[in-house]
Design an enzyme around this catalytic site. Structure first.
Site, PDB file in Angstrom:
ATOM      1  N   SER A   1      39.197  44.419  40.833  1.00 35.01           N
ATOM      2  CA  SER A   1      39.239  45.179  39.590  1.00 35.01           C
ATOM      3  C   SER A   1      40.585  45.908  39.459  1.00 35.01           C
ATOM      4  O   SER A   1      41.625  45.276  39.416  1.00 35.01           O
ATOM      5  CB  SER A   1      38.053  46.142  39.528  1.00 35.01           C
ATOM      6  OG  SER A   1      37.922  46.695  38.244  1.00 35.01           O
ATOM      7  N   MET A   2      40.583  47.257  39.421  1.00 35.01           N
ATOM      8  CA  MET A   2      41.863  47.960  39.386  1.00 35.01           C
ATOM      9  C   MET A   2      42.638  47.737  40.677  1.00 35.01           C
ATOM     10  O   MET A   2      43.872  47.786  40.682  1.00 35.01           O
ATOM     11  CB  MET A   2      41.650  49.447  39.132  1.00 35.01           C
ATOM     12  CG  MET A   2      41.358  49.782  37.684  1.00 35.01           C
ATOM     13  SD  MET A   2      41.516  51.543  37.394  1.00 35.01           S
ATOM     14  CE  MET A   2      41.125  51.622  35.638  1.00 35.01           C
TER      15      MET A   2
ATOM     16  N   TRP B   1      41.869  43.983  36.746  1.00 34.30           N
ATOM     17  CA  TRP B   1      42.018  44.770  35.512  1.00 34.30           C
ATOM     18  C   TRP B   1      43.388  45.419  35.532  1.00 34.30           C
ATOM     19  O   TRP B   1      43.785  46.030  36.529  1.00 34.30           O
ATOM     20  CB  TRP B   1      40.943  45.840  35.443  1.00 34.30           C
ATOM     21  CG  TRP B   1      40.872  46.600  34.135  1.00 34.30           C
ATOM     22  CD1 TRP B   1      40.008  46.382  33.097  1.00 34.30           C
ATOM     23  CD2 TRP B   1      41.691  47.722  33.749  1.00 34.30           C
ATOM     24  NE1 TRP B   1      40.249  47.285  32.080  1.00 34.30           N
ATOM     25  CE2 TRP B   1      41.286  48.122  32.447  1.00 34.30           C
ATOM     26  CE3 TRP B   1      42.737  48.408  34.354  1.00 34.30           C
ATOM     27  CZ2 TRP B   1      41.870  49.181  31.767  1.00 34.30           C
ATOM     28  CZ3 TRP B   1      43.339  49.465  33.669  1.00 34.30           C
ATOM     29  CH2 TRP B   1      42.902  49.843  32.398  1.00 34.30           C
TER      30      TRP B   1
ATOM     31  N   ASP C   1      32.443  38.239  32.973  1.00 33.96           N
ATOM     32  CA  ASP C   1      32.994  39.577  33.214  1.00 33.96           C
ATOM     33  C   ASP C   1      33.095  40.329  31.890  1.00 33.96           C
ATOM     34  O   ASP C   1      33.840  39.939  30.999  1.00 33.96           O
ATOM     35  CB  ASP C   1      34.375  39.446  33.864  1.00 33.96           C
ATOM     36  CG  ASP C   1      34.903  40.757  34.407  1.00 33.96           C
ATOM     37  OD1 ASP C   1      34.513  41.829  33.904  1.00 33.96           O
ATOM     38  OD2 ASP C   1      35.718  40.707  35.347  1.00 33.96           O
TER      39      ASP C   1
ATOM     40  N   HIS D   1      31.702  40.881  36.700  1.00 30.64           N
ATOM     41  CA  HIS D   1      32.871  41.596  37.210  1.00 30.64           C
ATOM     42  C   HIS D   1      32.691  42.012  38.665  1.00 30.64           C
ATOM     43  O   HIS D   1      33.679  42.127  39.411  1.00 30.64           O
ATOM     44  CB  HIS D   1      33.103  42.834  36.341  1.00 30.64           C
ATOM     45  CG  HIS D   1      34.297  43.650  36.732  1.00 30.64           C
ATOM     46  ND1 HIS D   1      35.587  43.219  36.537  1.00 30.64           N
ATOM     47  CD2 HIS D   1      34.389  44.881  37.324  1.00 30.64           C
ATOM     48  CE1 HIS D   1      36.428  44.148  36.976  1.00 30.64           C
ATOM     49  NE2 HIS D   1      35.740  45.158  37.453  1.00 30.64           N
TER      50      HIS D   1
END
Length: 297
Positions: free
Chosen positions: A166-167, A191, A212, A244
């Site tokens: 993700s991040m 992300w 996602d 996700h």
């Protein structure tokens, strides 16, 4: 010394050995020469079963780093091959996603280590750190591993990689942008507000998830992949019917392709090329796969 510096010389020696083997009718000679000329090759010849297994051929030990001892990141757990008989290993730092801790990636770290890597599964300074910060923290963790950690003598500091969710996945792109000498990057359902990464020089495998809704592939993983230089060793894998949060629990598809990518580019181990090229077809586990094959040699 970087991959791009060492690989051509290694491959020239391999090619010469292969030509000699053909001339004398000895395939075994070429295989032996290849192993001898790649000092980074670790572990037995891989099979589909071995890269899908929950544990590889190396026994693994673990040590923890407290947030008080860490500098520039939030501490974490280091997993490493127990034996040093095979020599030094490449190292991988893993970052979690937004609001998550290292526990969310704890399944993957020992799995990678058992295949012949030193793996640092980190916590971030705060759970709300953005991708750019997570990228800096991944690099700080690698610096800690190679310079200050209790396992630093087990690591080849020229063979480093980053993985993140993700991040944290966005952070892997940031880390690769900041440090082009990294050998591999594997962003997992990444992300990031920055959608374009033409500056990257690190072989990158982007793993997205078909369903996602947090970082939809149409606005994250696919643009990230598509913006990478076409000359770069790159690939995009889309997990079929996955969310996700697929990287937060044991996932054989994520593991086998991450292992293959890291082995291929951190260890320059062409034995793993067979699992990446030719391009895998879509099926029960993969809804889309794109990439450039064969990889640079």
């Amino acid at each position: 010394m970087s991959y791009t510096q060492t690989a051509p010389a290694v491959r020239r020696l391999v090619s010469a050995a292969a030509a000699l083997a053909v001339a004398v009718g000895g395939v075994t000679l070429a295989q032996s020469a290849e192993a001898a000329t790649n000092p980074y090759e670790r572990g037995p010849a891989p099979t589909l079963s071995s890269i899908q297994a929950t544990r590889g051929s190396f026994a693994v030990s673990q040590t923890s780093v407290s947030s008080l001892a860490a500098s520039g990141f939030g501490g974490g757990d280091i997993y490493y091959p127990t034996s040093t008989s095979a020599g030094t290993f490449g190292a991988v730092a893993i970052a979690p996603g937004y609001t998550a801790s290292r526990s969310s990636m704890a399944w993957l770290a020992p799995r990678l280590a058992s295949q012949g890597f030193v793996v640092f599964n980190i916590d971030t300074l705060t759970r709300s750190d953005q991708p750019a910060s997570r990228g800096r923290q991944l690099l700080a963790a690698l610096d800690y591993l190679t310079q200050r950690s209790s396992v630093r003598t087990r690591i080849d500091a020229d063979r480093l990689a980053v993985v993140g969710h993700s991040m944290g996945g966005g952070g892997t792109l940031e880390a690769a942008k900041s440090r082009p000498s990294l050998q591999a990057a594997v962003p997992l359902t990444p992300w990031n507000l920055d959608k374009s990464w033409p500056e990257l020089r690190t072989p990158t495998l982007v793993i997205g998830a078909e369903n996602d809704s947090v970082a939809p592939v149409a606005s994250h993983s696919i643009p990230f992949y598509s913006s990478l230089p076409s000359s770069l060793d790159r690939a995009y894998l889309e997990l079929n019917n996955a969310s996700h949060f697929a990287p937060n629990s044991s996932n054989t598809t994520i593991a086998q392709y991450s292992i293959s990518w890291l082995k291929r580019f951190v260890d320059d181990d062409t034995r793993y090329e067979q699992f990446l090229c030719p391009i895998p077809r879509a099926g029960l586990q993969i809804s889309d796969y794109r990439g450039n094959c064969p990889h640079a040699s």
